[in-house]
Motif scaffolding. Structure first.
Motif, PDB file in Angstrom:
ATOM      1  N   TRP A 132     -10.712   1.440   4.684  1.00 37.17           N
ATOM      2  CA  TRP A 132     -10.093   2.315   5.644  1.00 37.17           C
ATOM      3  C   TRP A 132      -8.497   1.650   5.140  1.00 37.17           C
ATOM      4  O   TRP A 132      -7.615   2.396   6.329  1.00 37.17           O
ATOM      5  CB  TRP A 132     -10.175   2.343   6.652  1.00 37.17           C
ATOM      6  CG  TRP A 132     -11.372   2.256   6.994  1.00 37.17           C
ATOM      7  CD1 TRP A 132     -11.852   4.000   6.730  1.00 37.17           C
ATOM      8  CD2 TRP A 132     -12.550   1.605   7.895  1.00 37.17           C
ATOM      9  NE1 TRP A 132     -13.726   3.654   7.234  1.00 37.17           N
ATOM     10  CE2 TRP A 132     -13.988   2.726   7.543  1.00 37.17           C
ATOM     11  CE3 TRP A 132     -13.312   0.845   8.515  1.00 37.17           C
ATOM     12  CZ2 TRP A 132     -14.990   2.069   7.981  1.00 37.17           C
ATOM     13  CZ3 TRP A 132     -14.422  -0.098   9.012  1.00 37.17           C
ATOM     14  CH2 TRP A 132     -15.192   0.636   8.105  1.00 37.17           C
ATOM     15  N   VAL A 133      -8.423   0.289   4.851  1.00 40.12           N
ATOM     16  CA  VAL A 133      -7.106  -0.220   4.571  1.00 40.12           C
ATOM     17  C   VAL A 133      -6.386  -0.353   2.800  1.00 40.12           C
ATOM     18  O   VAL A 133      -4.896  -1.081   3.164  1.00 40.12           O
ATOM     19  CB  VAL A 133      -6.898  -1.524   5.173  1.00 40.12           C
ATOM     20  CG1 VAL A 133      -7.406  -1.802   7.102  1.00 40.12           C
ATOM     21  CG2 VAL A 133      -7.887  -1.849   4.509  1.00 40.12           C
ATOM     22  N   GLY A 134      -7.006  -0.036   2.130  1.00 36.70           N
ATOM     23  CA  GLY A 134      -6.553  -0.120   0.524  1.00 36.70           C
ATOM     24  C   GLY A 134      -7.148  -1.644   0.050  1.00 36.70           C
ATOM     25  O   GLY A 134      -6.965  -2.082   1.270  1.00 36.70           O
ATOM     26  N   GLY A 135      -7.296  -1.562  -0.616  1.00 33.62           N
ATOM     27  CA  GLY A 135      -6.960  -3.240  -1.737  1.00 33.62           C
ATOM     28  C   GLY A 135      -6.045  -4.250  -1.194  1.00 33.62           C
ATOM     29  O   GLY A 135      -5.809  -5.453  -0.983  1.00 33.62           O
ATOM     30  N   LYS A 136      -5.064  -3.406  -1.180  1.00 40.72           N
ATOM     31  CA  LYS A 136      -3.898  -5.016  -1.019  1.00 40.72           C
ATOM     32  C   LYS A 136      -3.532  -4.838   0.415  1.00 40.72           C
ATOM     33  O   LYS A 136      -3.286  -6.311   1.100  1.00 40.72           O
ATOM     34  CB  LYS A 136      -2.276  -3.610  -1.204  1.00 40.72           C
ATOM     35  CG  LYS A 136      -0.752  -4.630  -1.308  1.00 40.72           C
ATOM     36  CD  LYS A 136       0.162  -3.683  -1.700  1.00 40.72           C
ATOM     37  CE  LYS A 136       0.252  -3.288  -2.264  1.00 40.72           C
ATOM     38  NZ  LYS A 136       1.106  -2.355  -4.075  1.00 40.72           N
ATOM     39  N   ASN A 137      -4.154  -4.114   1.641  1.00 46.85           N
ATOM     40  CA  ASN A 137      -4.058  -4.645   2.506  1.00 46.85           C
ATOM     41  C   ASN A 137      -5.273  -5.757   2.867  1.00 46.85           C
ATOM     42  O   ASN A 137      -5.114  -6.431   3.568  1.00 46.85           O
ATOM     43  CB  ASN A 137      -4.417  -3.255   3.368  1.00 46.85           C
ATOM     44  CG  ASN A 137      -3.095  -3.019   4.396  1.00 46.85           C
ATOM     45  OD1 ASN A 137      -1.636  -3.347   4.453  1.00 46.85           O
ATOM     46  ND2 ASN A 137      -2.210  -1.618   4.077  1.00 46.85           N
ATOM     47  N   ALA A 138      -6.633  -5.098   2.294  1.00 40.45           N
ATOM     48  CA  ALA A 138      -7.743  -6.098   2.736  1.00 40.45           C
ATOM     49  C   ALA A 138      -7.612  -7.245   1.929  1.00 40.45           C
ATOM     50  O   ALA A 138      -7.481  -7.929   2.414  1.00 40.45           O
ATOM     51  CB  ALA A 138      -8.110  -5.127   1.999  1.00 40.45           C
ATOM     52  N   SER A 139      -7.145  -7.397   1.000  1.00 38.84           N
ATOM     53  CA  SER A 139      -6.842  -8.412  -0.270  1.00 38.84           C
ATOM     54  C   SER A 139      -6.009  -9.671   0.952  1.00 38.84           C
ATOM     55  O   SER A 139      -5.844 -10.793   1.588  1.00 38.84           O
ATOM     56  CB  SER A 139      -5.816  -8.690  -1.556  1.00 38.84           C
ATOM     57  OG  SER A 139      -5.585  -9.426  -2.077  1.00 38.84           O
ATOM     58  N   LEU A 140      -4.726  -8.828   1.593  1.00 36.65           N
ATOM     59  CA  LEU A 140      -3.503  -9.089   2.357  1.00 36.65           C
ATOM     60  C   LEU A 140      -4.472 -10.474   3.649  1.00 36.65           C
ATOM     61  O   LEU A 140      -4.392 -11.635   4.070  1.00 36.65           O
ATOM     62  CB  LEU A 140      -2.433  -8.734   3.013  1.00 36.65           C
ATOM     63  CG  LEU A 140      -1.648  -9.034   1.937  1.00 36.65           C
ATOM     64  CD1 LEU A 140      -0.427  -7.646   2.260  1.00 36.65           C
ATOM     65  CD2 LEU A 140      -0.492 -10.331   1.533  1.00 36.65           C
ATOM     66  N   GLY A 141      -5.394  -9.433   4.608  1.00 41.32           N
ATOM     67  CA  GLY A 141      -5.982  -9.315   5.309  1.00 41.32           C
ATOM     68  C   GLY A 141      -6.861 -10.682   5.422  1.00 41.32           C
ATOM     69  O   GLY A 141      -7.330 -11.888   5.731  1.00 41.32           O
ATOM     70  N   GLU A 142      -7.782 -11.100   3.861  1.00 40.12           N
ATOM     71  CA  GLU A 142      -8.774 -11.872   3.643  1.00 40.12           C
ATOM     72  C   GLU A 142      -8.337 -12.959   3.663  1.00 40.12           C
ATOM     73  O   GLU A 142      -8.700 -14.087   3.838  1.00 40.12           O
ATOM     74  CB  GLU A 142      -9.872 -11.452   2.436  1.00 40.12           C
ATOM     75  CG  GLU A 142     -10.625 -12.099   2.173  1.00 40.12           C
ATOM     76  CD  GLU A 142     -11.972 -11.701   1.947  1.00 40.12           C
ATOM     77  OE1 GLU A 142     -12.532 -12.111   2.180  1.00 40.12           O
ATOM     78  OE2 GLU A 142     -11.846 -11.084   2.870  1.00 40.12           O
ATOM     79  N   ILE A 143      -6.940 -13.335   3.000  1.00 42.63           N
ATOM     80  CA  ILE A 143      -6.038 -14.150   2.541  1.00 42.63           C
ATOM     81  C   ILE A 143      -5.801 -14.863   3.886  1.00 42.63           C
ATOM     82  O   ILE A 143      -5.902 -16.126   4.016  1.00 42.63           O
ATOM     83  CB  ILE A 143      -4.949 -14.133   1.386  1.00 42.63           C
ATOM     84  CG1 ILE A 143      -5.233 -12.870   0.158  1.00 42.63           C
ATOM     85  CG2 ILE A 143      -3.939 -15.207   1.639  1.00 42.63           C
ATOM     86  CD1 ILE A 143      -4.280 -13.135  -0.164  1.00 42.63           C
ATOM     87  N   CYS A 144      -5.315 -14.227   4.743  1.00 39.77           N
ATOM     88  CA  CYS A 144      -4.278 -14.472   5.820  1.00 39.77           C
ATOM     89  C   CYS A 144      -6.313 -15.072   6.767  1.00 39.77           C
ATOM     90  O   CYS A 144      -5.870 -16.730   7.707  1.00 39.77           O
ATOM     91  CB  CYS A 144      -4.104 -13.452   6.878  1.00 39.77           C
ATOM     92  SG  CYS A 144      -3.526 -14.308   8.296  1.00 39.77           S
ATOM     93  N   ASN A 145      -6.920 -14.393   7.010  1.00 40.15           N
ATOM     94  CA  ASN A 145      -8.208 -15.031   7.776  1.00 40.15           C
ATOM     95  C   ASN A 145      -9.770 -16.035   7.169  1.00 40.15           C
ATOM     96  O   ASN A 145      -9.993 -16.626   8.039  1.00 40.15           O
ATOM     97  CB  ASN A 145      -8.683 -13.384   8.969  1.00 40.15           C
ATOM     98  CG  ASN A 145      -7.979 -12.605   9.379  1.00 40.15           C
ATOM     99  OD1 ASN A 145      -6.560 -12.988   9.914  1.00 40.15           O
ATOM    100  ND2 ASN A 145      -7.155 -11.471   9.232  1.00 40.15           N
ATOM    101  N   ARG A 146     -10.000 -15.053   6.319  1.00 37.99           N
ATOM    102  CA  ARG A 146     -10.822 -16.829   5.406  1.00 37.99           C
ATOM    103  C   ARG A 146     -10.526 -16.878   4.703  1.00 37.99           C
ATOM    104  O   ARG A 146     -11.003 -18.375   4.284  1.00 37.99           O
ATOM    105  CB  ARG A 146     -11.598 -15.315   5.000  1.00 37.99           C
ATOM    106  CG  ARG A 146     -12.313 -14.342   5.744  1.00 37.99           C
ATOM    107  CD  ARG A 146     -13.386 -13.553   4.961  1.00 37.99           C
ATOM    108  NE  ARG A 146     -14.151 -12.415   5.680  1.00 37.99           N
ATOM    109  CZ  ARG A 146     -14.885 -11.468   5.526  1.00 37.99           C
ATOM    110  NH1 ARG A 146     -14.672 -10.636   4.141  1.00 37.99           N
ATOM    111  NH2 ARG A 146     -15.347 -11.297   5.797  1.00 37.99           N
ATOM    112  N   LEU A 147      -9.009 -17.409   4.232  1.00 33.48           N
ATOM    113  CA  LEU A 147      -8.471 -18.857   3.916  1.00 33.48           C
ATOM    114  C   LEU A 147      -8.004 -19.651   4.397  1.00 33.48           C
ATOM    115  O   LEU A 147      -7.170 -20.711   4.144  1.00 33.48           O
ATOM    116  CB  LEU A 147      -7.681 -18.432   1.864  1.00 33.48           C
ATOM    117  CG  LEU A 147      -8.700 -17.671   1.378  1.00 33.48           C
ATOM    118  CD1 LEU A 147      -7.849 -17.067   0.104  1.00 33.48           C
ATOM    119  CD2 LEU A 147     -10.167 -18.642   0.667  1.00 33.48           C
TER     120      LEU A 147
END
Length: 857
Positions: free
Chosen positions: A137-152
């Motif tokens: 629903w947000v595409g790979g670029k958004n999903a990666s940024l959210g992953e970096i912020c919230n899980r890393l």
């Protein structure tokens, strides 16, 4: 009368005399076109299965739209194969359509279960709610940024994603789905001007359409939430984050990103970015890949604009030096586009994986890119004091290196990272995506001391990445499979799905030939067996029992057990595993990728045992060759149907050209000289037939006992199947890359079917030979002699009585042409051979004589 004889009679029966030459030629052409379509879809479906299996490893980001688009392509190509095969086999297997419909319904059912979830997604999601679970629903670029912020917990600019639900809502409210579909109806994929015109019309429709109030409100509310004090100075960057972008189907550079966007321009800029989904290049790409437009959706990444003091890119390993696993950091003053686009030569910093700075290369940086207070960007001169000064301190260099290692560890592969440094000295990650070097993407790079472990091979195609070490076991026949030792490295000439039974025992697999999209490559990925195909000479350089180490990350093989590679035998973690979208792929892929039909000779190799699209593909592909063998059913005995070949060969040969098999020029209305042939496989076959040592082939010296045996067999048992005469007329049906050759000389017949083109997965040679005037024993001896010859040139061979069937496939055209040359010689060599097969020793003697080119023995 035996089944074999009935089959032979059927092949060579005289068809209805009423068919005209044009009608017959058209019939041949139709069969050939169906066969070509089948091979095309087989190649495409193989690629889809290979890509899907890579995604199942869980180390690459994807969303449900990826699953939808790939499933749609797989369904399309599987159905196309079935329809083409149905036309070839004259509706012999209607059950295939039933099986396909059942699998298709189940795939759709699995995908429908995710649609209800999409309806619950908001138009806008703050990055605090974004990770890989919502990539669809947000595409790979958004999903990666959210992953970096919230899980890393690494620093990412504050921001939000405008979701694909917003995109769909925008198009629906303006009735644009129907408008776009109508515009696309006038599109000619082969005309660039047409693509460009349609692209401009669609983009104009999108940009001129009003954004619905509810969507405007949601976007501006998200913007204001980042700016609670109401400051008018706040700007954002807006970047495309399309579904499929930065994935296996790469759309890199096709979509729009805009920096330094003020509040009053945010909504309009959104329409510009989603309109970029329909650039000419993006439209052409989707057409080529068979991706429906309804599966192409755009999300947008909106982030607080960082007024960078310095920015740039970094790589967690060197991007093109294969054995350099140091971190590379590039930096310029100001905003990053000047570093990414190469406008300014950046500073370069090299850091090892322990954080030690190995090298600093400071460039002259005369200008920088900055935010314009009026909106947009502008270039400014760098002061003299800073032009040759390093952009980053040592502490900042080490901090970025640590970020790179954490990102690489999390994603399980090397990363290409964009970063920025703000005025307060804080670092931010702006983007992280897989770094694909010239070799396979990998996180662990090993330096192997080649003086201690000599390099054996370095040109293999990576079918399944990994590392495996052990003793080599060279498989040269199916019988060798049963002796395969646990923990060995399988070495073979060609891939075969039959190796599936020993894959769980294998540390790695090497073959001389083969394609990474083939059936065995799929199985290797499924079993996670490190595999290198197309090494060219593994079986000639590696012997049984030799200790070797396979690096299926870099495509190299070393002699000896390399300790550094044994440490890589454990595969890295798969961060996508366990997510909802991964589980959806797993369920859908279970209906597409598994292969259960391995052995065509098995009673289980039947349509009712097809449980996946891969099974259907395997079954149809295998049986399509037999159907092309039967193309000679249509050949008329009326020589007016075809052109007679003028060539110094000892039998009458007639040609039917499907197109591209004969060069243009004046010719006799009923004859054609052999130097006018442009069919690639037929020219190779003729080359063998016209070999100088066979061209003036004299009748063989008759062994008197053999001659009497043949004569008595014909006089005393004239109704014996071996006495069946096949006629004196032979036919070749040709195109530029295809050949179907039926040789009928006296009591012998041979059928050869071949395709030789640029696509490895389509190429093959299939050959069948039967008959003779001698008794059963001598005909069987000749068949076994022919089989020995064909095996020695690398073909898979089966002998039943006096019949020989052989096949070789998925090799480069020059290699297949060599095989066809040998088969052409074999056609000439085997005439009257049954008379010489008076003892069992003649089997090996005949084969040896041919292979040593002693054609007059």
């Amino acid at each position: 009368m035996s089944d074999v004889l009935r089959f032979i009679k059927k092949i060579f029966r005289k068809p209805d005399a009423g068919l005209s030459r044009n009608a017959l030629t058209e019939a041949f052409r139709n069969k050939y076109e169906h066969f070509k379509a089948l091979l095309d879809s087989n190649a495409e479906l193989s690629k889809i299965i290979a890509e899907m299996e890579v995604k199942l490893e869980g180390r690459e980001a994807f969303g449900v739209s990826y699953i939808q688009s790939q499933s749609a392509r797989a369904i399309f190509h599987a159905l196309r194969m079935i329809k083409s095969f149905d036309a070839l086999a004259t509706r012999k297997y209607p059950v295939l359509f039933e099986i396909f419909n059942s699998i298709n319904s189940e795939i759709k059912s699995q995908l429908e279960s995710r649609k209800a979830e999409e309806e619950a997604v908001d138009f806008v999601l703050p990055y605090s709610r974004v990770n890989m679970d919502v990539a669809d629903w947000v595409g790979g670029k958004n999903a990666s940024l959210g992953e970096i912020c919230n899980r890393l917990n690494l620093p990412v600019p504050e921001g939000f994603a405008i979701t694909t639900r917003a995109f769909v809502h925008f198009l629906q409210e303006n009735d644009l789905f129907e408008e776009i579909a109508m515009k696309r109806m006038s599109l000619d994929p082969n005309n660039p001007e047409s693509v460009n015109a349609v692209s401009q019309e669609i983009q104009r429709l999108i940009i001129s359409a009003p954004v619905p109030d509810s969507l405007q409100d949601a976007i501006l509310a998200a913007y204001d939430a980042m700016n609670p004090d109401g400051s008018a100075q706040q700007r954002i960057s807006m970047r495309s984050s399309a579904i499929g972008e930065d994935s296996a189907l790469s759309f890199a550079g096709q979509y729009l990103s805009v920096l330094n966007v003020p509040r009053e321009q945010v909504v309009k800029t959104y329409t510009f970015i989603i309109a970029s989904l329909f650039t000419p290049r993006a439209i052409s790409y989707r057409l080529m890949k068979g991706i429906p437009d309804e599966h192409a959706q755009m999300s947008v990444a909106c982030m607080r604009m960082i007024d960078s003091v310095a920015s740039g890119v970094m790589y967690s390993i060197h991007p093109f030096e294969e054995r350099n696993n140091n971190i590379i950091i590039c930096a310029v003053w100001g905003l990053g586009p000047y570093a990414v686009d190469g406008v300014i030569t950046p500073d370069n910093y090299t850091v090892d994986r322990n954080g030690e700075i190995l090298r600093k290369e400071i460039s002259i940086k005369p200008v920088r890119l900055v935010s314009n207070p009026e909106g947009g960007l502008l270039e400014k001169t760098v002061g003299e004091a800073n032009r040759e000064r390093a952009c980053l301190s040592d502490d900042l260099i080490r901090a970025l290196a640590r970020y790179a290692l954490r990102l690489e560890e999390h994603y399980g592969m090397p990363q290409d990272i964009e970063w920025a440094l703000d005025e307060r000295g804080k670092l931010f990650i702006l983007q992280s995506r897989p770094l694909c070097t010239g070799m396979q993407c990998r996180s662990d790079v090993v330096k192997v001391p080649e003086y201690e472990y000599p390099l054996l091979l370095q040109s293999g195609a990576i079918a399944s990445p990994g590392a495996g070490c052990g003793k080599a076991f060279v498989v040269r026949s199916e019988e060798d499979i049963y002796d395969f030792p646990e923990g060995s490295v399988l070495v073979a000439v060609q891939p075969s799905p039959n190796y599936m039974v020993i894959m769980p025992k294998a540390k790695a697999i090497l073959t001389d030939f083969g394609s990474v999209t083939g059936h065995m490559a799929s199985l290797a990925r499924e079993f996670s067996i490190p595999t290198l195909l197309d090494t060219k000479n593994a079986t000639s350089l590696i012997t049984n029992g030799m200790e070797i180490s396979v690096d299926a990350f870099s495509g190299k093989v070393y002699r000896g057990i390399v300790p550094e590679l044994t440490q890589l035998e454990k595969r890295p973690a798969s961060y996508m595993m366990g997510t909802p979208v991964y589980e959806t792929l797993k369920r859908v892929a279970a209906l597409i990728t598994p292969l259960r039909l391995f052995d065509p000779k098995s009673s289980l190799f039947a349509p009712e045992n097809c449980k996946s699209l891969h099974d259907i593909m395997r079954f149809v592909h295998e049986l399509s060759y037999a159907e092309m063998f039967r193309i000679s059913d249509l050949v008329s005995a009326d020589e007016g149907v075809a052109l007679k070949l003028v060539a110094p060969i000892p039998f009458d040969l007639y040609l039917i050209d499907l197109g591209g098999g004969i060069a243009d020029g004046e010719s006799h209305p009923r004859k054609i000289k052999y130097d006018r042939i442009t069919c690639v496989p037929f020219n190779a076959l003729l080359k063998g037939m016209l070999h100088e040592d066979l061209l003036h082939f004299r009748p063989r010296p008759i062994e008197f006992k053999g001659f009497l045996s043949v004569m008595s067999e014909q006089m005393l048992n004239p109704q014996h199947p071996g006495a069946e005469r096949f006629g004196e007329r032979s036919y070749a049906i040709i195109s530029d890359k295809y050949l179907n050759f039926s040789s009928r000389v006296g009591y012998h017949y041979g059928v050869l079917d071949a395709y030789c083109g640029k696509t490895l997965s389509k190429n093959y040679v299939a050959f069948s030979f039967k008959g003779g005037a001698a008794d059963d024993v001598r005909r069987n001896r000749r068949a076994r002699a022919i089989a020995l010859i064909l095996k020695s040139i690398g073909m898979t061979v089966e002998v039943k009585g006096d019949r020989v069937d052989a096949k070789i496939q998925k090799l480069e055209t020059p290699i297949l042409l060599e095989k066809l040359d040998q088969i052409g010689r074999l056609f000439q060599f085997t005439r009257q051979l049954d008379m010489l097969m008076t003892t069992e020793g003649a089997v090996g003697a005949v084969a040896t004589a041919f292979l040593e080119e002693k054609y007059h023995f």
